[in-house]
Design a protein around this motif. Structure first.
Motif, PDB file in Angstrom:
ATOM      1  N   GLY A   1       1.384   4.077  -3.095  1.00  0.00           N
ATOM      2  CA  GLY A   1       1.132   5.748  -2.949  1.00  0.00           C
ATOM      3  C   GLY A   1      -0.142   6.282  -3.171  1.00  0.00           C
ATOM      4  O   GLY A   1      -0.385   7.380  -3.456  1.00  0.00           O
ATOM      5  N   GLN A   2      -1.220   5.351  -3.029  1.00  0.00           N
ATOM      6  CA  GLN A   2      -2.510   5.893  -3.442  1.00  0.00           C
ATOM      7  C   GLN A   2      -3.414   6.246  -2.041  1.00  0.00           C
ATOM      8  O   GLN A   2      -4.448   6.200  -2.064  1.00  0.00           O
ATOM      9  CB  GLN A   2      -3.292   5.113  -4.352  1.00  0.00           C
ATOM     10  CG  GLN A   2      -2.623   5.159  -5.715  1.00  0.00           C
ATOM     11  CD  GLN A   2      -3.411   4.148  -6.761  1.00  0.00           C
ATOM     12  OE1 GLN A   2      -4.524   3.558  -6.400  1.00  0.00           O
ATOM     13  NE2 GLN A   2      -3.151   4.001  -8.014  1.00  0.00           N
ATOM     14  N   GLY A   3      -2.707   5.801  -0.860  1.00  0.00           N
ATOM     15  CA  GLY A   3      -3.524   5.892   0.477  1.00  0.00           C
ATOM     16  C   GLY A   3      -4.319   4.816   0.685  1.00  0.00           C
ATOM     17  O   GLY A   3      -4.375   3.836  -0.168  1.00  0.00           O
ATOM     18  N   HIS A   4      -5.043   5.091   1.993  1.00  0.00           N
ATOM     19  CA  HIS A   4      -5.801   3.893   2.261  1.00  0.00           C
ATOM     20  C   HIS A   4      -7.084   3.883   1.819  1.00  0.00           C
ATOM     21  O   HIS A   4      -7.910   5.052   1.574  1.00  0.00           O
ATOM     22  CB  HIS A   4      -6.051   4.038   3.823  1.00  0.00           C
ATOM     23  CG  HIS A   4      -7.072   2.895   4.230  1.00  0.00           C
ATOM     24  ND1 HIS A   4      -6.550   1.872   4.451  1.00  0.00           N
ATOM     25  CD2 HIS A   4      -8.165   2.934   4.757  1.00  0.00           C
ATOM     26  CE1 HIS A   4      -7.475   1.089   5.008  1.00  0.00           C
ATOM     27  NE2 HIS A   4      -8.511   1.546   5.010  1.00  0.00           N
ATOM     28  N   ARG A   5      -7.358   2.815   0.865  1.00  0.00           N
ATOM     29  CA  ARG A   5      -8.779   2.501   0.201  1.00  0.00           C
ATOM     30  C   ARG A   5      -9.019   1.258   0.282  1.00  0.00           C
ATOM     31  O   ARG A   5      -8.521   0.348   0.544  1.00  0.00           O
ATOM     32  CB  ARG A   5      -8.598   3.186  -1.106  1.00  0.00           C
ATOM     33  CG  ARG A   5      -7.919   2.554  -2.186  1.00  0.00           C
ATOM     34  CD  ARG A   5      -7.826   3.107  -3.472  1.00  0.00           C
ATOM     35  NE  ARG A   5      -7.010   2.499  -4.403  1.00  0.00           N
ATOM     36  CZ  ARG A   5      -7.281   1.346  -5.311  1.00  0.00           C
ATOM     37  NH1 ARG A   5      -8.312   0.711  -4.818  1.00  0.00           N
ATOM     38  NH2 ARG A   5      -6.339   1.213  -6.108  1.00  0.00           N
TER      39      ARG A   5
ATOM     40  N   VAL B   1       0.781  -1.155  -0.148  1.00  0.00           N
ATOM     41  CA  VAL B   1       0.228   0.021   0.113  1.00  0.00           C
ATOM     42  C   VAL B   1       1.011   1.203   0.082  1.00  0.00           C
ATOM     43  O   VAL B   1       0.617   2.232  -0.602  1.00  0.00           O
ATOM     44  CB  VAL B   1      -0.968  -0.116   1.193  1.00  0.00           C
ATOM     45  CG1 VAL B   1      -1.686   1.211   1.260  1.00  0.00           C
ATOM     46  CG2 VAL B   1      -1.806  -1.047   1.026  1.00  0.00           C
ATOM     47  N   GLN B   2       1.911   1.296   0.953  1.00  0.00           N
ATOM     48  CA  GLN B   2       2.750   2.264   0.857  1.00  0.00           C
ATOM     49  C   GLN B   2       3.763   2.643  -0.470  1.00  0.00           C
ATOM     50  O   GLN B   2       3.732   3.675  -0.795  1.00  0.00           O
ATOM     51  CB  GLN B   2       3.993   1.998   1.993  1.00  0.00           C
ATOM     52  CG  GLN B   2       4.952   3.190   2.033  1.00  0.00           C
ATOM     53  CD  GLN B   2       4.110   4.463   2.638  1.00  0.00           C
ATOM     54  OE1 GLN B   2       3.398   4.536   3.514  1.00  0.00           O
ATOM     55  NE2 GLN B   2       4.811   5.495   2.287  1.00  0.00           N
TER      56      GLN B   2
END
Length: 121
Positions: free
Chosen positions: A44-48, A40-41
């Motif tokens: 780089g699209q944030g938490h979703r 996820v890091q």
């Protein structure tokens, strides 16, 4: 690949990482959860919310990123949706499951040290 690992130092740093993450997320993560987190890091699209196939892709991204520390993979670039793509540049030697886990744990510690999340010595 990895120079001879000081298992005591690795164990201490791994525990430091797990304790910090437990404080942040409320529970101690396992290795698979941490690999997902790195994916996820790196995306780089944030938490979703991620679809099942996206979750598998995130695990792949993380594994490639972690193993790039040892020169096994290198980043090729990103696709039009911003997903990183890696290429294998040095095949991994045959490793037992225990050796694979040690390699990933050591890479994970280095990854979080580089990010400044845990201290390096």
């Amino acid at each position: 690949m990895m120079d001879k690992i000081d298992l005591e130092t690795l164990k201490r740093k791994w525990e430091e990482l797990l304790v910090k993450l437990e404080k942040q997320f409320g529970e101690k993560p396992d290795l698979q959860t941490l690999i997902f987190l790195v994916g996820v890091q790196e995306l780089g699209q944030g938490h979703r919310k991620f679809e099942k196939d996206e979750k598998q892709d995130l695990m792949h991204i993380a594994t490639c990123r972690l193993l790039s520390i040892y020169g096994f993979y290198e980043l090729e670039g990103q696709d039009e949706e911003g997903w990183p793509h890696w290429k294998l540049v040095n095949p991994l030697p045959p490793l037992s499951m225990k050796e694979q886990n040690l390699l990933l744990i050591n890479a994970m510690v280095e990854y979080f040290e580089e990010a400044g999340f845990i201290t390096s010595e």
